[in-house]
Design an enzyme around this catalytic site. Sequence first.
Site, PDB file in Angstrom:
ATOM      1  N   ASP A   1      43.907  21.729 -34.249  1.00  0.00           N
ATOM      2  CA  ASP A   1      43.436  20.345 -34.197  1.00  0.00           C
ATOM      3  C   ASP A   1      44.262  19.485 -35.158  1.00  0.00           C
ATOM      4  O   ASP A   1      45.289  19.921 -35.665  1.00  0.00           O
ATOM      5  CB  ASP A   1      41.936  20.272 -34.534  1.00  0.00           C
ATOM      6  CG  ASP A   1      41.628  20.963 -35.861  1.00  0.00           C
ATOM      7  OD1 ASP A   1      42.574  21.367 -36.580  1.00  0.00           O
ATOM      8  OD2 ASP A   1      40.439  21.094 -36.190  1.00  0.00           O
ATOM      9  N   ASP A   2      43.806  18.278 -35.428  1.00  0.00           N
ATOM     10  CA  ASP A   2      44.587  17.388 -36.294  1.00  0.00           C
ATOM     11  C   ASP A   2      44.259  17.600 -37.764  1.00  0.00           C
ATOM     12  O   ASP A   2      43.974  16.665 -38.503  1.00  0.00           O
ATOM     13  CB  ASP A   2      44.348  15.928 -35.890  1.00  0.00           C
ATOM     14  CG  ASP A   2      44.959  15.655 -34.533  1.00  0.00           C
ATOM     15  OD1 ASP A   2      46.022  16.241 -34.254  1.00  0.00           O
ATOM     16  OD2 ASP A   2      44.366  14.889 -33.764  1.00  0.00           O
TER      17      ASP A   2
END
Length: 661
Positions: free
Chosen positions: A529-530
């Site tokens: 994910d980020d």
Amino acid sequence: MYRRSIEDPAGFWSDIASEFYWKQKWGQEVYSENMDVRNGTISIEWFKGGITNICYNCLDRNVESGIGDKIALYWEGNELGVDGSLTYRQLLERVCQLANYMKDIGVRKGDAVVIYLPMLMELPIAMLACARIGAVHSVVFAGFSAESLAQRIVDCKPKVVLTCNAVMRGSKIIYLKDIVDKALTESTGNGISIDTCLVFENQLAMKREATKWHEGRDVWWQDVVPKYPTTCSVEWVDAEDPLFLLYTSGSTGKPKGVLHTTGGYMIWTATTFKYAFDYKPSDIYWCTADCGWITGHSYVSYGPLLNGATVVVFEGAPNYPDSGRCWDIVDKYNVTIFYTAPTLVRSLMREGDEARNFSNITRICHVKIYVPSDFNCSLTMQYVTRYSRKSLRVLGSVGEPINPSAWRWYYNVVGDSRCPISDTWWQTETGGFMITPLPGAWPQKPGSATFPFFGVQPVIVDEKGTEIEGECSGYLCVKGSWPGAFRTLYGDHERYETTYFKPFPGYYFTGDGCSRDKDGYHWLTGRVDDVINVSGHRIGTAEVESALVSHPQCAEAAVVGVEHEIKGQGIYAFVTLVEGVPYSEELRKSLVNAVRNQIGAFAAPDTIHWAPALPKTRSGKIMRRILRKIASRQLDELGDTSTLAEPAVVDQLIALGNSKI
Ligand code: WTA
């Protein structure tokens, strides 16, 4: 044991839980869960109806069982020769005094308490005192900025803030009280006013006379706490009553308040500690993590103390006064179990490696080398080997994947090829270890966290959320609950469900990628994910971006992670300036400072890449995939850029990356 833990979780965990003190045993159901969003609200409960107290189990129970005079905490200060210790009985007394003080100023069961302290003994004392009176602690790592602290204060609205005036870290002094003052002013601006700020006078760093004081609100810890009785009755709580909140980064700008409850977390941290480190009562255990992170919660404070272990708490920096400090501490206290992060291993390894190359040259060439007097190679060579380290028995690693070369150095050099390494994979959310070796139980593979802990069913799923069997790689999820699982995100159960349970219905989604080899070993491959993992610290790209765009001259920012030799990942920021503002070195520094001030020094970008514009899709979405490739200079792997609104932007970025402005 593993088989039983999966086939009969209720029986398995109730047998273990019965070894702890419960004022009243849990109800009929050992646990109940809904881990599937398709079946309604996600809920996890363990030992519901059981009445207990984790502080009682950490301290009173151990004192009563006869180890009151055993050292609970050794404290090693920043400076050589500055140290202290507390036995279990003494620790209990200190905890009771603070608990009594907090009760006296009106802190009640369920109230939040923010703790912003460095690694003084007062930090675990404060956590335990909260637990004793049923207050919910929210420890904020003392490297966070005033703004981050304020954000957390506003979110959890504490009754009191506990801090100290200043701390020495290496040769630097950090004025924590100033940061708290700023945070409290900001909180007041947001409608949260704090009546009491309890300040520990850390005399080694700063005298009280030099400390700025807010009359009526600030109270010196040493003036009040020691006056309180050394016994304090326990607030008995339900197993499902909240124990603590710990904020962690997610993929949006707002940190998530991970909430852990009492009973399940207690059993989980105690059991994982005991087995993953092969704990024995004679062990001396040292975890280098700060209590401001989950590792410090579960494996400096709760897990080891629940086992009656002797724990080393280190205030200082691992390279102060030199890079031998860790091994000096190991020898000083005869540490048997040493638990740290790969980033530390890599930074110490680099020094060792330089030394090894040097010794090879002398051996192979047989020529006389004239070494300049300021050449300290022979010193670095001894950073590890000048210490005996013979007390070491088990080594641990946490926070990020450990690359095989660092693993081997840790195993061969630090552990003299005789100490197994527990590469423990877990998260703030999981409360404790999830995938970890059990020392000596099965062959190790450098860089693999190996197999699941008791009760954990990891699954690897593909993009569609279908479980994949055998040798494979994909997204790491967990099937079914485990006692240490977090129960919600504070004040935002919907975000809890959306982030963790909706991506792959039926499972808890970890946010990590993972592959499984033919022997069933698990290999964690990093976040999908980020979120960037810098020196084992989780940092959301969105948080860094929002700090950058708060700078008046920054129009837009996009942040990605890049490989970093020591930190694992480094922060690489693409920045578009406001129209007409020229690039300058000064501006670069001021942008980095914006991040330091808003989040903390540990989140400062390593690189600022000027971007006249950012590559976006026609719908305006930033193409991070392309930015990642540009940042890591994999220019021949940019992939399809035809969907970009303005493909020429990519060439401009590459050109700017090559020219240093
Ligand atoms: C990463 C820290 C590989 C992972 C305890 C996870 C690891 C995140 C390992 C959680 C490991 C932690 N091998 N990766 N042994 N341990 N991670 O919440 O990406 O600060 O999702 O908890 O760190 O970070 P957190």
